[in-house]
Design an enzyme around this catalytic site. Sequence first.
Site, short mmCIF file in Angstrom:
data_model
loop_
_atom_site.label_atom_id
_atom_site.label_comp_id
_atom_site.label_asym_id
_atom_site.label_seq_id
_atom_site.Cartn_x
_atom_site.Cartn_y
_atom_site.Cartn_z
N TYR A 110 0.80 -1.22 0.00
CA TYR A 110 0.00 0.00 0.00
C TYR A 110 0.84 1.28 0.00
CZ TYR A 110 -5.01 0.64 0.07
OH TYR A 110 -6.30 0.85 -0.30
N LYS A 133 -0.44 -14.79 4.77
CA LYS A 133 -0.22 -15.81 3.73
C LYS A 133 1.24 -16.25 3.83
CE LYS A 133 -1.71 -18.03 0.02
NZ LYS A 133 -2.74 -19.09 0.08
N ASP A 157 -6.78 -16.48 2.09
CA ASP A 157 -7.80 -17.07 1.20
C ASP A 157 -8.86 -17.81 2.02
OD1 ASP A 157 -5.62 -18.65 1.84
OD2 ASP A 157 -5.59 -19.76 -0.05
N ASP A 207 -7.59 -4.10 3.56
CA ASP A 207 -8.37 -3.28 2.64
C ASP A 207 -9.42 -4.13 1.94
OD1 ASP A 207 -8.97 -0.96 1.12
OD2 ASP A 207 -7.77 -1.74 -0.54
N ASP A 218 -13.96 -4.66 2.79
CA ASP A 218 -15.07 -4.48 1.85
C ASP A 218 -15.97 -5.72 1.88
OD1 ASP A 218 -13.94 -2.04 0.95
OD2 ASP A 218 -14.63 -2.42 -1.09
#
Length: 337
Positions: free
Chosen positions: A123, A170, A203, A227, A231
């Site tokens: 980011y 991850k 995931d 981020d 959502d």
Amino acid sequence: MYKISLITGDGIGPELSDSAISVLNTINDKLDLKFEITTLPAGDKALHETGKALPDETIQTIKNSDVCLKAPVGESAADVIVVLRRMLDLYANIRPAKSYPHMSALRDDIDMVIVRENTEDLYTGKEFSLGNAAVALRIISEDASKRIAKYAFETAKQRNNMKKVTCVHKSNVMRMTDGLFAKSCIEVAKNYPDVLFEQMYVDACAMNLIRQPEKFDVIVTTNLFGDILSDESSQVVGGLGMAPAANIGDNFALFEPVHGAAFDIAGKNIANPSSFLLSIKMMLDWLGAKHHDTKCFTVAQKLESVIFDLVKSGVKTKDIGGDRSTSEFTREITNKL
Ligand code: NAI
């Protein structure tokens, strides 16, 4: 008297800002809590008019205020919010996802919060060309990882919920960067024996947010994963129109909706202002804690209850199955306050 700097933003930003000002003025008039609001330019319009997405005067006014409210901006978001987060060291991005009744939501029994590291990761947008390829730099540091992990555990301790932290990463693929993030969280977890701790690959987390979202309490994760997952979590409880966020540092904080400028519905007076108004609720809680001001907590609670009760009684905007315009819904809130 609290000085609020308010970035009015792009797209639906000005409509949401009008709603926010109306609610803050009502609180000023009726609820014995005083604000001085300064509206500020930043974003696409500011870039077009002044050549800078984040003008120097805007930065200066924010620094001289007690707190910042930011409506969404457009394509220049990286030059506004990402810069402000780093400049003001707002290292914790807090994104609650909470079920409200009678929503067109997937689930009505959710109460979780995503604690997203806000200063590092892809980011930061450190990218460069290498021949005919492009490279992005991903920096994850032990200090920032431990700092956000501590914030997540403290949040879990204070919440009236399962007292559980899920560390999302991850590290099976990104062994160095996410490996360090996971290791840092494991270290911090040792100081919180009363808080449950688990790890989950990103995931699997994306899947579980749909499959069994009620199992989450506090999720702590890196910037980009946070981020994206926030959502998703907002959609599980009814959509971006109900999704507030806080960017918190040790001395300053900025509050904004999770969503962007929503150009597709801008200027139509149909945007849901709840995302921004619930961000004001978070702002009041933060001001209350910082200044030991119980009035802030009382008004924060009142504002949330008013929104909650309106939605419950079917008074809501189009995105969540109602028929009220932005301004009508705002008026219902100010009347109830
Ligand atoms: P978006 O979040 O603006 O919109 C996604 C969808 O959700 C749209 O269909 C929109 O109509 C709907 N939506 C969002 N907020 C709503 C509300 N309050 N009430 C009802 N419906 C709502 O995402 P999108 O379209 O990808 O981005 C639009 C612009 O926003 C882009 O230029 C992007 O760069 C910017 N952006 C800015 C952010 C910020 O200021 N922090 C964050 C995310 C995007």
